[in-house]
Design an enzyme around this catalytic site. Structure first.
Site, PDB file in Angstrom:
ATOM      1  N   TYR A  17       0.806  -1.231   0.000  1.00  0.00           N
ATOM      2  CA  TYR A  17       0.000   0.000   0.000  1.00  0.00           C
ATOM      3  C   TYR A  17       0.837   1.277   0.000  1.00  0.00           C
ATOM      4  O   TYR A  17       0.268   2.368  -0.147  1.00  0.00           O
ATOM      5  CB  TYR A  17      -0.951  -0.009   1.203  1.00  0.00           C
ATOM      6  CG  TYR A  17      -1.907  -1.183   1.165  1.00  0.00           C
ATOM      7  CD1 TYR A  17      -2.852  -1.299   0.152  1.00  0.00           C
ATOM      8  CD2 TYR A  17      -1.840  -2.206   2.124  1.00  0.00           C
ATOM      9  CE1 TYR A  17      -3.711  -2.389   0.090  1.00  0.00           C
ATOM     10  CE2 TYR A  17      -2.696  -3.295   2.070  1.00  0.00           C
ATOM     11  CZ  TYR A  17      -3.626  -3.380   1.048  1.00  0.00           C
ATOM     12  OH  TYR A  17      -4.475  -4.466   0.985  1.00  0.00           O
ATOM     13  N   HIS A  74     -14.563  -8.841  -0.331  1.00  0.00           N
ATOM     14  CA  HIS A  74     -14.450 -10.259  -0.684  1.00  0.00           C
ATOM     15  C   HIS A  74     -15.458 -11.135   0.068  1.00  0.00           C
ATOM     16  O   HIS A  74     -15.533 -12.326  -0.182  1.00  0.00           O
ATOM     17  CB  HIS A  74     -13.014 -10.732  -0.406  1.00  0.00           C
ATOM     18  CG  HIS A  74     -11.983  -9.754  -0.906  1.00  0.00           C
ATOM     19  ND1 HIS A  74     -11.862  -9.428  -2.239  1.00  0.00           N
ATOM     20  CD2 HIS A  74     -11.057  -8.988  -0.249  1.00  0.00           C
ATOM     21  CE1 HIS A  74     -10.903  -8.517  -2.378  1.00  0.00           C
ATOM     22  NE2 HIS A  74     -10.411  -8.233  -1.193  1.00  0.00           N
ATOM     23  N   ASP A  81     -25.801  -5.919  -0.946  1.00  0.00           N
ATOM     24  CA  ASP A  81     -27.238  -5.647  -1.014  1.00  0.00           C
ATOM     25  C   ASP A  81     -27.538  -4.175  -0.726  1.00  0.00           C
ATOM     26  O   ASP A  81     -28.450  -3.593  -1.332  1.00  0.00           O
ATOM     27  CB  ASP A  81     -28.007  -6.537  -0.031  1.00  0.00           C
ATOM     28  CG  ASP A  81     -28.358  -7.898  -0.640  1.00  0.00           C
ATOM     29  OD1 ASP A  81     -28.127  -8.092  -1.860  1.00  0.00           O
ATOM     30  OD2 ASP A  81     -28.866  -8.756   0.097  1.00  0.00           O
ATOM     31  N   GLU A  92     -16.819   1.308  -6.611  1.00  0.00           N
ATOM     32  CA  GLU A  92     -15.890   0.647  -5.675  1.00  0.00           C
ATOM     33  C   GLU A  92     -14.461   1.000  -6.060  1.00  0.00           C
ATOM     34  O   GLU A  92     -14.114   1.021  -7.248  1.00  0.00           O
ATOM     35  CB  GLU A  92     -16.092  -0.869  -5.746  1.00  0.00           C
ATOM     36  CG  GLU A  92     -15.103  -1.635  -4.872  1.00  0.00           C
ATOM     37  CD  GLU A  92     -15.570  -3.039  -4.582  1.00  0.00           C
ATOM     38  OE1 GLU A  92     -16.775  -3.242  -4.317  1.00  0.00           O
ATOM     39  OE2 GLU A  92     -14.721  -3.943  -4.609  1.00  0.00           O
ATOM     40  N   HIS A  94     -10.178   0.418  -4.967  1.00  0.00           N
ATOM     41  CA  HIS A  94      -9.124  -0.224  -4.186  1.00  0.00           C
ATOM     42  C   HIS A  94      -7.819   0.491  -4.490  1.00  0.00           C
ATOM     43  O   HIS A  94      -7.570   0.881  -5.642  1.00  0.00           O
ATOM     44  CB  HIS A  94      -9.001  -1.712  -4.541  1.00  0.00           C
ATOM     45  CG  HIS A  94     -10.224  -2.492  -4.159  1.00  0.00           C
ATOM     46  ND1 HIS A  94     -10.456  -2.922  -2.867  1.00  0.00           N
ATOM     47  CD2 HIS A  94     -11.303  -2.867  -4.881  1.00  0.00           C
ATOM     48  CE1 HIS A  94     -11.624  -3.546  -2.827  1.00  0.00           C
ATOM     49  NE2 HIS A  94     -12.160  -3.527  -4.035  1.00  0.00           N
ATOM     50  N   LEU A  95      -7.012   0.627  -3.465  1.00  0.00           N
ATOM     51  CA  LEU A  95      -5.692   1.229  -3.658  1.00  0.00           C
ATOM     52  C   LEU A  95      -4.834   0.323  -4.531  1.00  0.00           C
ATOM     53  O   LEU A  95      -4.149   0.772  -5.449  1.00  0.00           O
ATOM     54  CB  LEU A  95      -5.013   1.411  -2.290  1.00  0.00           C
ATOM     55  CG  LEU A  95      -5.714   2.383  -1.334  1.00  0.00           C
ATOM     56  CD1 LEU A  95      -5.364   2.060   0.104  1.00  0.00           C
ATOM     57  CD2 LEU A  95      -5.342   3.807  -1.682  1.00  0.00           C
ATOM     58  N   SER A  96      -4.869  -0.970  -4.221  1.00  0.00           N
ATOM     59  CA  SER A  96      -4.044  -1.946  -4.943  1.00  0.00           C
ATOM     60  C   SER A  96      -4.859  -2.561  -6.073  1.00  0.00           C
ATOM     61  O   SER A  96      -6.091  -2.485  -6.081  1.00  0.00           O
ATOM     62  CB  SER A  96      -3.588  -3.045  -3.972  1.00  0.00           C
ATOM     63  OG  SER A  96      -4.704  -3.760  -3.465  1.00  0.00           O
ATOM     64  N   ARG A 105      -8.517 -12.527  -3.466  1.00  0.00           N
ATOM     65  CA  ARG A 105      -8.831 -11.085  -3.565  1.00  0.00           C
ATOM     66  C   ARG A 105      -9.402 -10.729  -4.932  1.00  0.00           C
ATOM     67  O   ARG A 105      -9.875  -9.625  -5.149  1.00  0.00           O
ATOM     68  CB  ARG A 105      -7.580 -10.237  -3.357  1.00  0.00           C
ATOM     69  CG  ARG A 105      -7.122 -10.190  -1.933  1.00  0.00           C
ATOM     70  CD  ARG A 105      -6.014  -9.161  -1.790  1.00  0.00           C
ATOM     71  NE  ARG A 105      -5.165  -9.499  -0.677  1.00  0.00           N
ATOM     72  CZ  ARG A 105      -5.399  -9.099   0.575  1.00  0.00           C
ATOM     73  NH1 ARG A 105      -6.411  -8.335   0.869  1.00  0.00           N
ATOM     74  NH2 ARG A 105      -4.583  -9.481   1.543  1.00  0.00           N
TER      75      ARG A 105
HETATM   76  C1  DQA Z   1      -7.894  -3.019  -0.456  1.00  0.00           C
HETATM   77  C2  DQA Z   1      -7.738  -4.445  -1.037  1.00  0.00           C
HETATM   78  C3  DQA Z   1      -8.387  -5.464  -0.128  1.00  0.00           C
HETATM   79  O1  DQA Z   1      -8.204  -6.788  -0.652  1.00  0.00           O
HETATM   80  C4  DQA Z   1      -7.754  -5.425   1.257  1.00  0.00           C
HETATM   81  O2  DQA Z   1      -8.415  -6.306   2.123  1.00  0.00           O
HETATM   82  C5  DQA Z   1      -7.683  -4.055   1.824  1.00  0.00           C
HETATM   83  C6  DQA Z   1      -7.334  -2.933   0.951  1.00  0.00           C
HETATM   84  C7  DQA Z   1      -7.202  -1.962  -1.337  1.00  0.00           C
HETATM   85  O3  DQA Z   1      -7.552  -0.793  -1.193  1.00  0.00           O
HETATM   86  O4  DQA Z   1      -6.298  -2.287  -2.118  1.00  0.00           O
HETATM   87  O5  DQA Z   1      -7.808  -3.862   3.028  1.00  0.00           O
HETATM   88  O6  DQA Z   1      -9.278  -2.706  -0.428  1.00  0.00           O
END
Ligand code: DQA
Length: 138
Positions: A17, A74, A81, A92, A94-96, A105
């Protein structure tokens, strides 16, 4: 909206991260939101039910939501819902890049309910999602 464990960014799994703290990421979000004329209300919680309540509470108030459900992505049918239940678009983030990580994941049950997903751009994932939302609600 930031989900569980994201409050520990800056010390948590630095190799995944990076060194930015959540406060620093929130500054990037505020700057990128201001640049495109969007008002943001930022929350972080470890609690699944609170994410659901925040989504419900934004009905009639928000034009859209950007959600990083963290690991709930996940697992949480309840958040999925709630995303389906609200009238505004939810993106949605995600950082990664969750598709380049462990197999478990790669599936996000919440993303199945979301309007779309932005993943892999660190703090900029949120700004990209905000500009997509802006284009959607104009
Ligand atoms: C995350 C990716 C998820 O798999 C993980 O559990 C996180 C961070 C991300 O922002 O990359 O806590 O949501």
């Amino acid at each position: 909206m930031h989900g569980p464990n994201l409050n520990l960014l800056g010390t948590r799994e630095l190799e995944v991260y990076g060194p930015q703290t959540l406060a620093e990421i929130n500054e990037v979000i505020r700057t990128e939101a201001a640049a495109i004329g969007i008002d943001v209300d930022i929350h972080q919680t470890a609690r699944e039910g609170e994410i659901i309540e925040l989504l419900h509470g934004a009905i009639g108030d928000a034009d859209g939501a950007v959600l990083n459900p963290a690991a709930y992505a996940h697992t949480s049918r309840a958040i999925a819902d709630a995303i389906r239940a609200v009238p505004y678009p939810v993106i949605e983030v995600h950082l990664s890049n969750i598709h380049a990580r462990e197999p478990w994941r790669r599936r996000s049950v919440t993303a199945e309910a979301a309007r779309g997903i932005v993943a892999g751009f660190g703090a900029h994932s949120y700004g990209a999602a905000l500009s997509l939302l802006k284009g959607m609600v104009q």
